[in-house]
Design a protein around this motif. Structure first.
Motif, PDB file in Angstrom:
ATOM      1  N   UNK A 201      44.964  24.952  46.415  1.00 51.90           N
ATOM      2  CA  UNK A 201      45.935  25.829  45.770  1.00 51.90           C
ATOM      3  C   UNK A 201      45.342  26.627  44.622  1.00 51.90           C
ATOM      4  N   UNK A 202      44.030  26.524  44.431  1.00 48.64           N
ATOM      5  CA  UNK A 202      43.379  27.316  43.393  1.00 48.64           C
ATOM      6  C   UNK A 202      43.542  28.808  43.673  1.00 48.64           C
ATOM      7  N   UNK A 203      43.505  29.173  44.973  1.00 45.86           N
ATOM      8  CA  UNK A 203      43.736  30.553  45.406  1.00 45.86           C
ATOM      9  C   UNK A 203      44.737  30.531  46.550  1.00 45.86           C
ATOM     10  N   UNK A 204      45.398  31.637  46.767  1.00 49.18           N
ATOM     11  CA  UNK A 204      46.251  31.753  47.942  1.00 49.18           C
ATOM     12  C   UNK A 204      46.082  33.096  48.645  1.00 49.18           C
ATOM     13  N   UNK A 205      45.058  33.866  48.245  1.00 49.30           N
ATOM     14  CA  UNK A 205      44.749  35.109  48.950  1.00 49.30           C
ATOM     15  C   UNK A 205      43.260  35.412  48.806  1.00 49.30           C
ATOM     16  N   UNK A 206      42.762  36.203  49.731  1.00 43.89           N
ATOM     17  CA  UNK A 206      41.368  36.626  49.692  1.00 43.89           C
ATOM     18  C   UNK A 206      41.247  37.908  50.512  1.00 43.89           C
ATOM     19  N   UNK A 207      40.098  38.570  50.410  1.00 42.87           N
ATOM     20  CA  UNK A 207      39.848  39.745  51.245  1.00 42.87           C
ATOM     21  C   UNK A 207      38.553  39.524  52.022  1.00 42.87           C
ATOM     22  N   UNK A 208      38.554  39.979  53.285  1.00 40.47           N
ATOM     23  CA  UNK A 208      37.429  39.670  54.160  1.00 40.47           C
ATOM     24  C   UNK A 208      37.518  40.512  55.422  1.00 40.47           C
ATOM     25  N   UNK A 209      36.397  40.650  56.130  1.00 46.59           N
ATOM     26  CA  UNK A 209      36.465  41.183  57.484  1.00 46.59           C
ATOM     27  C   UNK A 209      36.993  40.056  58.376  1.00 46.59           C
ATOM     28  N   UNK A 210      37.693  40.382  59.471  1.00 48.62           N
ATOM     29  CA  UNK A 210      38.276  39.342  60.332  1.00 48.62           C
ATOM     30  C   UNK A 210      37.272  38.308  60.813  1.00 48.62           C
ATOM     31  N   UNK A 211      36.065  38.742  61.132  1.00 54.30           N
ATOM     32  CA  UNK A 211      35.055  37.828  61.662  1.00 54.30           C
ATOM     33  C   UNK A 211      34.771  36.686  60.694  1.00 54.30           C
ATOM     34  N   UNK A 212      34.664  36.977  59.413  1.00 53.32           N
ATOM     35  CA  UNK A 212      34.374  35.944  58.415  1.00 53.32           C
ATOM     36  C   UNK A 212      35.571  35.025  58.230  1.00 53.32           C
ATOM     37  N   UNK A 213      36.768  35.613  58.196  1.00 50.20           N
ATOM     38  CA  UNK A 213      37.976  34.801  58.031  1.00 50.20           C
ATOM     39  C   UNK A 213      38.115  33.787  59.153  1.00 50.20           C
ATOM     40  N   UNK A 214      37.783  34.210  60.380  1.00 52.40           N
ATOM     41  CA  UNK A 214      37.875  33.305  61.526  1.00 52.40           C
ATOM     42  C   UNK A 214      36.745  32.283  61.522  1.00 52.40           C
ATOM     43  N   UNK A 215      35.525  32.737  61.238  1.00 48.17           N
ATOM     44  CA  UNK A 215      34.361  31.850  61.297  1.00 48.17           C
ATOM     45  C   UNK A 215      34.463  30.705  60.305  1.00 48.17           C
ATOM     46  N   UNK A 216      34.973  30.979  59.112  1.00 49.67           N
ATOM     47  CA  UNK A 216      35.093  29.946  58.079  1.00 49.67           C
ATOM     48  C   UNK A 216      36.452  29.237  58.115  1.00 49.67           C
ATOM     49  N   UNK A 217      37.305  29.616  59.063  1.00 48.19           N
ATOM     50  CA  UNK A 217      38.627  28.988  59.223  1.00 48.19           C
ATOM     51  C   UNK A 217      39.536  29.193  58.021  1.00 48.19           C
TER      52      UNK A 217
END
Length: 335
Positions: A201-217
């Motif tokens: 709960x330290x963060x609840x949003x981030x910005x990324x390309x889709x590939x990174x968001x999926x790869x790191x789950x």
């Protein structure tokens, strides 16, 4: 043949031998964050073979994949002191060398793929001399996709984003300051800590390309994606000017020409993986929002203040920002 002539002939043969031997021994050490065996790593190895063929085996490339040579700032430092000859860099590494090159990563300045192609082909090469002045030769510029916002609640508008705790890279202090100036609640957090930040709960949003968001789950804990493209991810392959000058000039054009295929293969693979990542995330309950054109304009207007922050804090020159903005505007009007 007199003794003087014989000595001269021997000396000439010795010089030719030494020059040839020195050139044959030229091995370029290239750092890369791409995992060993990945499609990008395979493309770099293909590039290495082509450079060897173009120079008849006189110039070889040894690739250090998967971050063996360090993070981008480490690779830039090692190129400066001669421990590394070349590196694959993203905007983070490029900005460390020429700060004004961050202009194309400013949120919502470049607005679509057509404009990005124009930037890659016509505007980014204008920075080549700036990189030479810093001791680097740009071999290629490349594009790697577009950044989107992800969150554990819907972020349709900038006001929605302001109510979240946004993860930002600690290696990108320029954008951190720009986001702070927009009253965003930013939390510096490295990639390896982002998942933990979402879980705790330290963060609840981030910005990324889709590939990174999926790869790191990460998307598993941030199920909402705003599809408005915030900014392109631009990178390049650089070689130290010191090493580039050790390669005979007669090879330079052919070596650079061989890089065109590398650029295309990088882009094709990034496009494929980003599309595949988006499909997989949708299949696993990712909620892709559907903002209107009016809402998209709200985002553009809101982030205009980030430009002022970058300029006012001397992170980018006013002249460069105005020049690139005007060129992009002229391109839009001429379409």
């Amino acid at each position: 043949m007199n003794i003087r002539m014989r000595k001269y002939t021997i000396l000439m043969f010795l010089m030719i031998f030494l020059a040839s031997h020195s050139l044959a021994a030229l091995t370029i050490k290239m750092g890369s964050l791409f995992p060993e065996g990945s499609s990008w790593d395979i493309t770099l190895k293909k590039m290495a073979r082509e450079w060897s063929e173009v120079t008849d085996g006189r110039v070889k490339i040894k690739i250090y994949p998967g971050g063996i040579a360090g993070e981008e700032n480490d690779m830039v430092r090692k190129m400066r002191i001669g421990q590394l000859d070349a590196a694959v860099l993203s905007g983070v590494g490029l900005t460390e060398i020429v700060s004004d090159s961050i202009v194309f990563s400013i949120p919502f300045l470049v607005q679509n793929e057509e404009e990005l192609d124009y930037v890659i082909s016509d505007l980014l090469p204008l920075f080549d001399d700036d990189f030479r002045d810093k001791g680097f030769e740009v071999l290629i510029w490349s594009k790697s996709g577009w950044i989107n916002f992800f969150s554990n609640k819907e972020i349709l508008t900038p006001d929605d984003l302001k109510s979240t705790r946004l993860a930002v890279s600690p290696n990108n202090p320029e954008m951190t300051e720009a986001f702070k100036a927009l009253d965003l609640n930013v939390i510096p957090l490295g990639m390896n800590d982002t998942l933990m930040g979402l879980q705790s709960g330290m963060i609840d949003s981030f910005y990324s390309i889709p590939m990174i968001s999926a790869a790191y789950q990460w998307f598993a804990l941030a199920k909402n994606m705003n599809p408005i493209d915030m900014s392109p991810v631009i990178g390049g392959i650089l070689i130290s000017e010191r090493t580039w000058k050790r390669i005979p000039e007669k090879y330079h054009d052919d070596l650079k020409a061989s890089m065109a295929a590398v650029e295309q293969e990088f882009f094709k693979e990034y496009s494929r993986l980003n599309e595949e990542a988006l499909r997989i995330m949708k299949d696993n309950d990712l909620n892709v929002l559907n903002p209107s054109q009016e809402v998209e304009q709200i985002w553009r207007d809101y982030f205009k203040d980030s430009y002022k922050t970058l300029v006012n804090n001397n992170m980018i020159s006013e002249q460069i920002y105005q020049e690139m903005s005007q060129k992009l505007e002229a391109f839009r009007n001429g379409r």
